[in-house]
Scaffold this active site. Structure first.
Site, PDB file in Angstrom:
ATOM      1  N   GLU A  42       0.540  -0.855   0.137  1.00  0.00           N
ATOM      2  CA  GLU A  42      -0.040   0.101  -0.361  1.00  0.00           C
ATOM      3  C   GLU A  42       0.775   0.910   0.002  1.00  0.00           C
ATOM      4  O   GLU A  42       1.788   1.045   0.528  1.00  0.00           O
ATOM      5  CB  GLU A  42      -0.983  -0.059   1.390  1.00  0.00           C
ATOM      6  CG  GLU A  42      -1.867   1.419   1.376  1.00  0.00           C
ATOM      7  CD  GLU A  42      -2.685   1.006   2.793  1.00  0.00           C
ATOM      8  OE1 GLU A  42      -3.914   1.994   2.587  1.00  0.00           O
ATOM      9  OE2 GLU A  42      -2.286   0.631   3.441  1.00  0.00           O
ATOM     10  N   LYS A 113      -9.343   1.449  -1.733  1.00  0.00           N
ATOM     11  CA  LYS A 113      -9.807   0.788  -0.494  1.00  0.00           C
ATOM     12  C   LYS A 113     -11.159   1.155  -0.511  1.00  0.00           C
ATOM     13  O   LYS A 113     -11.548   1.861  -0.160  1.00  0.00           O
ATOM     14  CB  LYS A 113      -8.088   1.460  -0.195  1.00  0.00           C
ATOM     15  CG  LYS A 113      -8.760   0.679   1.709  1.00  0.00           C
ATOM     16  CD  LYS A 113      -7.441   1.306   2.017  1.00  0.00           C
ATOM     17  CE  LYS A 113      -8.041   1.098   3.766  1.00  0.00           C
ATOM     18  NZ  LYS A 113      -5.860   1.492   4.506  1.00  0.00           N
ATOM     19  N   CYS A 154      -4.899  -3.000   3.167  1.00  0.00           N
ATOM     20  CA  CYS A 154      -4.494  -2.891   4.370  1.00  0.00           C
ATOM     21  C   CYS A 154      -6.100  -3.073   5.332  1.00  0.00           C
ATOM     22  O   CYS A 154      -6.167  -4.423   5.725  1.00  0.00           O
ATOM     23  CB  CYS A 154      -4.284  -1.787   4.479  1.00  0.00           C
ATOM     24  SG  CYS A 154      -3.546  -1.061   6.300  1.00  0.00           S
TER      25      CYS A 154
END
Length: 282
Positions: A42, A113, A154
């Site tokens: 990320e 995300k 994440c």
């Protein structure tokens, strides 16, 4: 069918140009060791705490130099590259966007995300990603090296329904490349990676940022590749570097055949009993 996957563990700086150079060096090492699938962490292009500085240094997708460099490398080396995410300018906010690049350099998939990290940690760290980033709207499963890849980033790792949904949609390999904080990583990173693999009978491939960054943050590192039975095939420490593992897709069918949880999903209705409720005695 099998192939060699590599996680490129980075310690991204406040310079996009320096991060591109570091990425290309790690990618070259991975290719020289036989990897045909490369994944970066990320925020590969920039780790910058200051919102103003971050916004000043990033570009739109069309103009992003990190993405251009990765596409060029993929085409030259004939490898698949999964950029765990880049900070991409989107109007007045930023997209935390992953890219899957095919061995011809073409863009196969994008993923923004879904879950933004808005938390207050016990050590005093406070993160408000929603103040800077715009959340994605849907999950993504895309073809890669004869398999199907589910894309997470994440904090997504903490939401098992996302990974189950991608597995139910056909993903053999799941991912959560990250910039995990040191505190939360020490507590939860490995166990969550193994849990997502075991729950779905899937490989987990998750490259990470590791170490103390120029902007002062500490990230956990420990890029990891886990097989569908929950075995850790490769794990880094906190320094930049490359880890590799063979991705044998037969292991997916084997794990799902032994414990077919994906076939046993049921719709659930939750009944909440009020406090003090009792059934009358006969």
């Amino acid at each position: 069918m099998s192939f060699v996957a590599a996680c490129l563990q980075m310690r991204s700086t406040r310079s996009v140009e320096r991060n591109i150079a570091d990425f290309l060096a790690l990618a070259g090492e991975a290719v020289s060791k036989g990897a045909s699938f490369l994944q970066s962490p990320e925020m590969s292009n920039l780790v910058e705490r200051s919102r103003a500085d971050l916004f000043a240094k990033i570009a739109t997708e069309e103009a992003d130099p990190f993405l251009a460099a990765a596409r060029k490398l993929a085409a030259e080396a004939k490898v698949t590259i999964h950029l765990g995410s880049l900070a991409i300018r989107e109007g007045e906010k930023i997209a935390n966007r992953a890219f899957l690049i095919g061995p011809d350099g073409g863009l196969v998939a994008r993923y923004d995300k879904l879950h933004l990290f808005d938390v207050d940690l016990p050590n005093g760290e406070t993160w408000r990603e929603s103040a800077t980033y715009t959340a994605g709207a849907c999950a993504v499963v895309a073809p890669v090296n004869g398999a199907k890849l589910g894309m997470g980033i994440c904090y997504d790792l903490r939401f098992p329904y996302l990974f189950r949904a991608m597995a139910e949609a056909g993903a053999d390999i799941l991912t959560a490349p990250a910039c995990f904080t040191k505190q939360t990583g020490e507590a939860h990173w490995v166990v969550l990676q193994r849990a997502r693999a075991i729950e779905t009978g899937s490989f987990m491939i998750s490259a990470a940022q590791g170490g103390t960054h120029e902007d002062g943050r500490e990230t956990f590192g420990h890029s990891i590749i886990v097989d569908p039975w929950g075995r850790v095939l490769a794990e880094a420490e906190d320094a930049p570097g490359v880890i590799l593992a063979e991705i044998d897709l037969a292991r997916v069918a084997d794990a799902r055949g032994r414990i077919p949880t994906l076939k046993h999903t049921r719709a659930i209705t939750v009944t909440t009993i009020g406090e003090g409720a009792r059934e009358a005695a006969e």
